[in-house]
Motif scaffolding. Structure first.
Motif, PDB file in Angstrom:
ATOM      1  N   ILE A  29       0.818  -1.216   0.000  1.00 48.18           N
ATOM      2  CA  ILE A  29       0.000   0.000   0.000  1.00 48.18           C
ATOM      3  C   ILE A  29       0.846   1.258   0.000  1.00 48.18           C
ATOM      4  O   ILE A  29       0.349   2.346  -0.259  1.00 48.18           O
ATOM      5  CB  ILE A  29      -0.968   0.048   1.208  1.00 48.18           C
ATOM      6  CG1 ILE A  29      -0.194   0.053   2.517  1.00 48.18           C
ATOM      7  CG2 ILE A  29      -1.953  -1.108   1.148  1.00 48.18           C
ATOM      8  CD1 ILE A  29      -1.107   0.217   3.719  1.00 48.18           C
ATOM      9  N   GLN A  30       2.135   1.115   0.265  1.00 50.78           N
ATOM     10  CA  GLN A  30       2.993   2.300   0.149  1.00 50.78           C
ATOM     11  C   GLN A  30       3.029   2.776  -1.296  1.00 50.78           C
ATOM     12  O   GLN A  30       3.262   3.955  -1.577  1.00 50.78           O
ATOM     13  CB  GLN A  30       4.416   1.977   0.628  1.00 50.78           C
ATOM     14  CG  GLN A  30       4.483   1.450   2.053  1.00 50.78           C
ATOM     15  CD  GLN A  30       3.756   2.339   3.044  1.00 50.78           C
ATOM     16  OE1 GLN A  30       3.854   3.558   2.968  1.00 50.78           O
ATOM     17  NE2 GLN A  30       2.991   1.737   3.959  1.00 50.78           N
ATOM     18  N   THR A  31       2.803   1.891  -2.194  1.00 53.23           N
ATOM     19  CA  THR A  31       2.866   2.175  -3.628  1.00 53.23           C
ATOM     20  C   THR A  31       1.489   2.210  -4.271  1.00 53.23           C
ATOM     21  O   THR A  31       1.209   3.036  -5.140  1.00 53.23           O
ATOM     22  CB  THR A  31       3.686   1.062  -4.317  1.00 53.23           C
ATOM     23  OG1 THR A  31       5.058   1.256  -3.990  1.00 53.23           O
ATOM     24  CG2 THR A  31       3.514   1.118  -5.822  1.00 53.23           C
ATOM     25  N   ASP A  32       0.649   1.319  -3.852  1.00 58.51           N
ATOM     26  CA  ASP A  32      -0.620   1.091  -4.550  1.00 58.51           C
ATOM     27  C   ASP A  32      -1.774   1.724  -3.771  1.00 58.51           C
ATOM     28  O   ASP A  32      -2.290   1.162  -2.810  1.00 58.51           O
ATOM     29  CB  ASP A  32      -0.800  -0.435  -4.670  1.00 58.51           C
ATOM     30  CG  ASP A  32      -2.050  -0.820  -5.440  1.00 58.51           C
ATOM     31  OD1 ASP A  32      -2.968   0.022  -5.569  1.00 58.51           O
ATOM     32  OD2 ASP A  32      -2.132  -1.963  -5.899  1.00 58.51           O
ATOM     33  N   ARG A  33      -2.185   2.888  -4.226  1.00 58.30           N
ATOM     34  CA  ARG A  33      -3.224   3.634  -3.513  1.00 58.30           C
ATOM     35  C   ARG A  33      -4.553   2.914  -3.482  1.00 58.30           C
ATOM     36  O   ARG A  33      -5.294   2.944  -2.509  1.00 58.30           O
ATOM     37  CB  ARG A  33      -3.408   5.025  -4.142  1.00 58.30           C
ATOM     38  CG  ARG A  33      -2.222   5.949  -3.954  1.00 58.30           C
ATOM     39  CD  ARG A  33      -1.832   6.082  -2.490  1.00 58.30           C
ATOM     40  NE  ARG A  33      -2.936   6.531  -1.685  1.00 58.30           N
ATOM     41  CZ  ARG A  33      -3.075   7.761  -1.229  1.00 58.30           C
ATOM     42  NH1 ARG A  33      -2.142   8.653  -1.478  1.00 58.30           N
ATOM     43  NH2 ARG A  33      -4.119   8.102  -0.485  1.00 58.30           N
ATOM     44  N   LYS A  34      -4.866   2.269  -4.569  1.00 55.81           N
ATOM     45  CA  LYS A  34      -6.150   1.594  -4.638  1.00 55.81           C
ATOM     46  C   LYS A  34      -6.210   0.470  -3.598  1.00 55.81           C
ATOM     47  O   LYS A  34      -7.188   0.296  -2.893  1.00 55.81           O
ATOM     48  CB  LYS A  34      -6.354   1.019  -6.047  1.00 55.81           C
ATOM     49  CG  LYS A  34      -7.755   1.226  -6.579  1.00 55.81           C
ATOM     50  CD  LYS A  34      -7.818   0.921  -8.065  1.00 55.81           C
ATOM     51  CE  LYS A  34      -8.090   2.182  -8.869  1.00 55.81           C
ATOM     52  NZ  LYS A  34      -8.058   1.972 -10.323  1.00 55.81           N
ATOM     53  N   LEU A  35      -5.121  -0.255  -3.541  1.00 60.15           N
ATOM     54  CA  LEU A  35      -5.048  -1.327  -2.565  1.00 60.15           C
ATOM     55  C   LEU A  35      -5.145  -0.763  -1.153  1.00 60.15           C
ATOM     56  O   LEU A  35      -5.812  -1.343  -0.283  1.00 60.15           O
ATOM     57  CB  LEU A  35      -3.724  -2.086  -2.741  1.00 60.15           C
ATOM     58  CG  LEU A  35      -3.543  -3.328  -1.879  1.00 60.15           C
ATOM     59  CD1 LEU A  35      -4.617  -4.365  -2.197  1.00 60.15           C
ATOM     60  CD2 LEU A  35      -2.165  -3.933  -2.080  1.00 60.15           C
ATOM     61  N   ALA A  36      -4.489   0.362  -0.951  1.00 59.40           N
ATOM     62  CA  ALA A  36      -4.553   0.992   0.368  1.00 59.40           C
ATOM     63  C   ALA A  36      -6.005   1.287   0.737  1.00 59.40           C
ATOM     64  O   ALA A  36      -6.465   0.971   1.842  1.00 59.40           O
ATOM     65  CB  ALA A  36      -3.738   2.280   0.365  1.00 59.40           C
ATOM     66  N   ASP A  37      -6.726   1.864  -0.193  1.00 63.10           N
ATOM     67  CA  ASP A  37      -8.126   2.190   0.074  1.00 63.10           C
ATOM     68  C   ASP A  37      -8.914   0.935   0.422  1.00 63.10           C
ATOM     69  O   ASP A  37      -9.712   0.927   1.363  1.00 63.10           O
ATOM     70  CB  ASP A  37      -8.748   2.870  -1.152  1.00 63.10           C
ATOM     71  CG  ASP A  37      -8.133   4.238  -1.391  1.00 63.10           C
ATOM     72  OD1 ASP A  37      -7.434   4.749  -0.481  1.00 63.10           O
ATOM     73  OD2 ASP A  37      -8.328   4.801  -2.475  1.00 63.10           O
ATOM     74  N   ASN A  38      -8.664  -0.104  -0.347  1.00 60.91           N
ATOM     75  CA  ASN A  38      -9.399  -1.339  -0.083  1.00 60.91           C
ATOM     76  C   ASN A  38      -9.064  -1.925   1.283  1.00 60.91           C
ATOM     77  O   ASN A  38      -9.928  -2.440   1.981  1.00 60.91           O
ATOM     78  CB  ASN A  38      -9.075  -2.384  -1.162  1.00 60.91           C
ATOM     79  CG  ASN A  38      -9.852  -2.137  -2.430  1.00 60.91           C
ATOM     80  OD1 ASN A  38      -9.555  -1.202  -3.162  1.00 60.91           O
ATOM     81  ND2 ASN A  38     -10.883  -2.930  -2.665  1.00 60.91           N
ATOM     82  N   LEU A  39      -7.805  -1.833   1.620  1.00 62.32           N
ATOM     83  CA  LEU A  39      -7.383  -2.378   2.902  1.00 62.32           C
ATOM     84  C   LEU A  39      -8.053  -1.630   4.044  1.00 62.32           C
ATOM     85  O   LEU A  39      -8.580  -2.225   4.989  1.00 62.32           O
ATOM     86  CB  LEU A  39      -5.858  -2.288   3.028  1.00 62.32           C
ATOM     87  CG  LEU A  39      -5.267  -2.894   4.302  1.00 62.32           C
ATOM     88  CD1 LEU A  39      -5.537  -4.392   4.332  1.00 62.32           C
ATOM     89  CD2 LEU A  39      -3.786  -2.618   4.408  1.00 62.32           C
ATOM     90  N   VAL A  40      -8.037  -0.314   3.920  1.00 62.34           N
ATOM     91  CA  VAL A  40      -8.668   0.498   4.962  1.00 62.34           C
ATOM     92  C   VAL A  40     -10.160   0.207   5.013  1.00 62.34           C
ATOM     93  O   VAL A  40     -10.739   0.009   6.078  1.00 62.34           O
ATOM     94  CB  VAL A  40      -8.433   1.994   4.688  1.00 62.34           C
ATOM     95  CG1 VAL A  40      -9.334   2.839   5.571  1.00 62.34           C
ATOM     96  CG2 VAL A  40      -6.974   2.334   4.930  1.00 62.34           C
ATOM     97  N   GLN A  41     -10.739   0.128   3.846  1.00 59.25           N
ATOM     98  CA  GLN A  41     -12.194  -0.033   3.804  1.00 59.25           C
ATOM     99  C   GLN A  41     -12.642  -1.393   4.337  1.00 59.25           C
ATOM    100  O   GLN A  41     -13.655  -1.505   5.018  1.00 59.25           O
ATOM    101  CB  GLN A  41     -12.658   0.127   2.357  1.00 59.25           C
ATOM    102  CG  GLN A  41     -14.151   0.314   2.232  1.00 59.25           C
ATOM    103  CD  GLN A  41     -14.576   0.302   0.774  1.00 59.25           C
ATOM    104  OE1 GLN A  41     -13.759   0.554  -0.116  1.00 59.25           O
ATOM    105  NE2 GLN A  41     -15.846   0.003   0.538  1.00 59.25           N
TER     106      GLN A  41
END
Lengths: 214, 214, 214, 214
Positions: C117-129
């Motif tokens: 998620i340091q690189t992949d914003r979309k993944l970050a959003d999904n992880l948070v969500q």
DNA sequence: CGATAATCGAGACGGTACGTCAGGTCTTGGC
DNA sequence: GCCAAGACCTGACGTACCGTCTCGATTATCG
């Protein structure tokens, strides 16, 4: 005699068949046979891949059918002109043959087929049977007619004689050993005919050889 | 003059080069060119794919190099026999040519190349330059020698004359219009020579035509 | 809410999906995320690579889906225990959180995701969500409940309060500034709660502070 | 203490070292750590790949060295301000920390390192030792000073106390659970300080809690 | 006329190979 | 004697197509 599998052709969608052949021809012409793909044809034809596989065994077979239409009437009841002047008649026909090979539409297709038949024996047989064979047979018939008219030697091997005309043309075209152009016919025909004439010293059939010019 | 890309050839690994060409030849021979893959060559040669892509632009180019070795001495300073008997000499050479085409080792490779050059112009040029050209040039030289000996007409187009010999052979072989076998040479050579002899009726240079025909 | 590309999900093969996620999880666990490859997953799952690329945009997204199952029930309708004792309840939950992070099964996956998620914003959003968000929301709800019970200050910023609990835990775990172990929860919870209690000096809600310290 | 292998550093080319670190930093900043490659660094630095492998064990180690320079003076003899007002001093420092994390130059590098240390334990140790550790130690010293001044509880676990400040910040930054901005420091510091003050009811050190406003 | 079965479009699927990128090691030639 | 340059083997990437295989949704005879 297109290359089709056997199953009940009754159910076959004529619309699909035509769309496939048209797409195959168009795609071959504007991106070359090498880039032609079954998926591409299916997509361009608005057809499922299975519909293609159901009716054709190979890419080459599709192209064969697709371009057969271009020459198919010729293939059916092909006959060479017979004006009585064997040299002129052959020149006419060979010029046409060369021009056909030079026409980009045929060039693409014929090269594709020439390429495929190196691998695909069945396709080779079909090509010979549907296109090359008839053309050569018609040529043989014309030579035979000249033979009967005493213009050619009686003992000729007509198959070989025919190949003397077509061989050099296809040699240039397929192996690219020299540029092909229609004037080749003009040089080729009289030269080969020298080999085919009757062996008698008087050689009356050929007006030119006798008095030098014509 | 093999087909190479740009990088510094000084650093090139001879071991890798040889392994690749050997693998390519072996694989082509026992599974056919159509099944030949770059990955397969790399694996069989124990070489990285990149090493192949670094030095050859296409599968065809590899096969070209791989099989060039087989005929390359011939290609270099090729000369036809010159016994004084043009008919015998040509028959010898054309029989050899036909036998070569029928030899499965060459058949596979040459068909592959014949197929590829329909698409790949660069490869076509290389093929002509390295193999077909030299063979035809040598043949022309032999014809010229016969011409100087008065056995052939002075005004001959040597290029066309040469194609009269090779054309029919390759026509049968590439288009599969008739089975190819070495006896074709025996029929072909005398027939074509009839077209090439001097125009004088007595045609003294050819011993056979003098006392054999008439 | 897994990470999917566009194609028609109706046709999606459940068998393939499951095999891919299982393979991804197994491979991640026994060789680590860094050594995980799409090709490896495809091979282990008995699946074409394209099937993976068709449905997931990245390696991270696969791992996300693969490990989501492990925590997904928790993520859905997560609720913290509410025994009335806010300190005990938080301690319970944070110990569990820490133990989960220390469990090698989750450790591998969560570190992989944290890294991606340091690189992949979309993944970050999904992880948070899907994971972090719900956990924090549930924690906020529990704090709110304590707030209503008068155990916490009325004016609290619940988001910030929550981060006071999770921040130090993830700080140790992600940045490795100190070893993480479950006793951290025991020290952390009472300390942070001091900051969150109502401002009245008597602070009656906390039994311990009342009779334990003073 | 950069991450170097052991061999005789005497022979080392300073020019090359600098070029490599500069190239690594520049490339990281303008294409991101994910796209950074050893080959890219070597090319940009005008250096052989071997020169890089000779001195650094991993991509992460290069980036570590490359960005160490940015914060390295800070890391050496770091000391927090000590105006006597612990709240103000912490607010100042944490704002700076947050601003640094938001600065694209550091953001790229720190995220890269945060990502790498999930996998690379050695790098993690170096990062803690060279950057995170010193910063936290300095913070602890400042807290201790406040403690001695009677502003903080005597029994504090300084390590944990420090993490109460940094944890929430890095939590937001690394896990992206909420947007990070400098005002977080303003809310965070007073809240955490409530947990750290002496437990005596009179709590004289905190002016605000005493009289309600300030 | 309505059933019923093959065909149709669409496209997912397990595969193979492509041509490229980068990793880490090894070799060479020039400074 | 070091070092830039870069070839080498390796392994993975993401893509393109292959030929096979479901899927409903038309057809289009045949019962």
């Amino acid at each position: 005699m297109p290359l089709r599998k056997l199953p009940d052709e009754a159910r076959r969608s004529e619309r699909a068949r035509r769309a496939i052949l048209t797409a195959a021809r168009d795609l071959t012409l504007d991106q070359g046979y090498a880039r032609l793909t079954i998926e591409g044809i299916a997509a361009a034809a608005g057809v499922g891949k299975q519909t293609i596989y159901r009716w054709w065994p190979s890419k080459g077979a599709i192209v064969f059918d697709a371009f057969l239409a271009l020459s198919q009437d010729a293939a059916g009841n092909l006959e060479l002109p017979d004006t009585g002047d064997i040299e002129a008649d052959l020149r006419t026909v060979l010029r046409e043959t060369i021009l056909e090979l030079l026409d980009p539409r045929h060039d693409a297709a014929f090269r594709a087929l020439a390429s495929e038949i190196q691998t695909d024996r069945k396709l080779a047989d079909n090509l010979v049977q549907a296109l090359l064979g008839p053309q050569m047979e018609a040529t043989k018939r014309r030579l035979q007619s000249a033979q009967r008219a005493g213009q050619l030697a009686r003992s000729l091997d007509l198959q070989l004689a025919t190949e003397l005309f077509y061989g050099p043309i296809f040699h240039r075209w397929l192996l690219r050993t020299a540029p092909l152009d229609p004037t080749l016919a003009d040089a080729l025909v009289p030269l080969v005919l020298r080999a085919l004439r009757p062996k008698s010293a008087k050689s009356p059939p050929d007006p030119r050889e006798r008095d030098g010019t014509r």
